[in-house]
Design an enzyme around this catalytic site. Structure first.
Site, PDB file in Angstrom:
ATOM      1  N   CYS A 114       0.825  -1.229   0.000  1.00  0.00           N
ATOM      2  CA  CYS A 114       0.000   0.000   0.000  1.00  0.00           C
ATOM      3  C   CYS A 114       0.853   1.270   0.000  1.00  0.00           C
ATOM      4  O   CYS A 114       0.345   2.351  -0.286  1.00  0.00           O
ATOM      5  CB  CYS A 114      -0.916   0.003   1.204  1.00  0.00           C
ATOM      6  SG  CYS A 114      -1.967  -1.437   1.252  1.00  0.00           S
ATOM      7  N   HIS A 254      -3.373   7.140   2.981  1.00  0.00           N
ATOM      8  CA  HIS A 254      -3.764   5.803   2.528  1.00  0.00           C
ATOM      9  C   HIS A 254      -5.103   5.472   3.199  1.00  0.00           C
ATOM     10  O   HIS A 254      -5.287   5.718   4.393  1.00  0.00           O
ATOM     11  CB  HIS A 254      -2.684   4.806   2.944  1.00  0.00           C
ATOM     12  CG  HIS A 254      -3.053   3.379   2.690  1.00  0.00           C
ATOM     13  ND1 HIS A 254      -3.597   2.969   1.493  1.00  0.00           N
ATOM     14  CD2 HIS A 254      -2.978   2.269   3.482  1.00  0.00           C
ATOM     15  CE1 HIS A 254      -3.834   1.662   1.553  1.00  0.00           C
ATOM     16  NE2 HIS A 254      -3.467   1.215   2.748  1.00  0.00           N
ATOM     17  N   ASN A 284     -10.028  -0.489   1.028  1.00  0.00           N
ATOM     18  CA  ASN A 284      -8.577  -0.389   0.842  1.00  0.00           C
ATOM     19  C   ASN A 284      -8.201  -0.955  -0.537  1.00  0.00           C
ATOM     20  O   ASN A 284      -8.349  -2.148  -0.769  1.00  0.00           O
ATOM     21  CB  ASN A 284      -7.896  -1.178   1.973  1.00  0.00           C
ATOM     22  CG  ASN A 284      -6.377  -1.109   1.905  1.00  0.00           C
ATOM     23  OD1 ASN A 284      -5.803  -0.696   0.882  1.00  0.00           O
ATOM     24  ND2 ASN A 284      -5.722  -1.528   2.969  1.00  0.00           N
TER      25      ASN A 284
END
Ligand code: ACO
Length: 329
Positions: A114, A254, A284
């Site tokens: 990520c 994020h 996500n």
């Protein structure tokens, strides 16, 4: 001579299919209330079975190139940051190059989960700064639905599919990427992994029977790491950029868990209107979260030339990254 690197175009692509919390309630032992309260996620996008990450990445790339006014033939390099490549090799960047017809571009993938988009931005910026390369495409994202165990409520409620892309090139002096902090703590490597399918545990009937081809996560440990590095890395990025917290116009974190984002926003005394949140709609999506959120912020008129944008991410590795951009467009 040194050049100033920055983002000159952005684009994203999200699959059409929406998977809601209500549908997940029928698949695993969970509730909409639990998911919203513990994560902030309400729905996510899921790619159709015939598509791979390069299909999503290619669409995002075309949109970023259009936004930048750059023809694929002008690209010097393509960097793809993904944890779900189409195959272990060839790299997904080469597949996107083929789709674009960007024949001059050098191609490689970068794996920082990520944190991958900021890692990619950092690598691209070094080439642009040094002058050896002028126009670089950075694609970030994931098809996490392919490596998710849809019977595991601990993980399946969290993830979605999507891709974001940025063209990195030369911008006016004083704008662009002002700072980047990259880091990792390999002691946390086992907290978030896809155990089988690599050279340690090649795919076999046994690995499949044991579900080792799915993402495994120790959510609590990742959560603790995330809160800590979000604060520390972002702080360092602000100091290195030579600005103060008050100068931040937009925080693009994020998008993994609303509680992690709110803890960081509180620490920086950032009001809601300065924090970009879209995880309620997409969950996500790994290295796509930041480019998608940044472009959505632009589309909503929340970014103007000269704005200071703070980005921060964490992911498998465990990796982390933070950066400050002064928006140049
Ligand atoms: N529905 C209902 N109950 C659930 C669910 C669910 N979907 N998932 C877990 N639970 C239960 C657990 O079983 C546990 O029950 P128990 O106490 O009886 O054992 C209880 O809820 C609490 O579990 P916790 O793990 O303590 O819950 P927590 O508040 O930590 O939230 C979460 C879990 C959302 C996973 C959180 O830890 C988190 O967001 N961690 C970070 C994850 C992350 O960001 N990962 C990044 C991955 S990115 C990449 O690189 C691919």
């Amino acid at each position: 001579m040194q050049h100033t690197p920055g983002i000159t175009g952005l684009g994203y692509y999200l699959p059409e299919r929406v998977l809601t919390n209500a549908e997940l309630e029928r698949m695993v032992d969970t509730t909409d209330e639990w998911i919203v309260a513990r994560t902030g996620i309400r729905e996510r996008r899921i790619a159709p079975p015939e598509e791979a990450f390069s299909d999503l990445g290619l669409r995002a790339a075309n949109r970023a190139l259009h936004d930048a006014g750059v023809d694929p033939s002008e690209l010097d390099m393509i960097i793809v940051a993904t944890d779900t490549p189409d195959m272990i090799f060839p790299n997904t960047a080469s597949l996107i190059q083929r789709g674009l017809g960007a024949w001059r571009a050098a191609c490689f993938d970068l794996l920082a989960a990520c944190s991958g988009f900021i890692y990619g931005l950092s690598v691209a910026s070094q080439y642009v700064r040094s002058g050896t390369h002028e126009k670089i495409l950075v694609v970030g994202g994931s098809l996490l639905s392919r490596i998710t165990d849809w019977q595991d409520r601990n993980t399946c409620v969290l993830f979605g599919d999507g891709a974001g892309a940025a063209v990195v090139g030369r911008v006016e002096a004083g704008f662009g990427l002002l700072s980047v902090i990259l880091g990792a703590d390999g002691r946390g490597a086992t907290h978030l992994s896809l155990p089988a399918g690599g050279s340690r545990l090649p795919a076999s009937h046994e690995t499949v029977e044991q579900g080792m081809h799915y993402l495994h996560m120790n959510g609590r440990e990742v959560f603790k790491f995330a809160v800590r590095v979000f604060e520390e890395a972002a702080e360092e990025a602000i100091v290195q950029a030579g600005i103060s917290k008050e100068d931040i116009d937009l925080f693009v974190p994020h998008q993994a868990n609303i509680r992690i984002i709110e803890a960081a926003a509180k620490r920086y005394a950032l009001p809601k209107e300065k924090v970009m949140v879209n995880l309620d709609r997409y969950g996500n999506i790994s290295a796509a979260t930041i480019p998608v959120a940044l472009q959505e912020a632009r589309e909503a008129g929340r970014v103007t030339k000269g704005d200071h944008i703070l980005m921060a991410a964490f992911g498998a590795g465990l990796t982390y990254a933070a950066a400050v951009l002064r928006w140049a467009l």
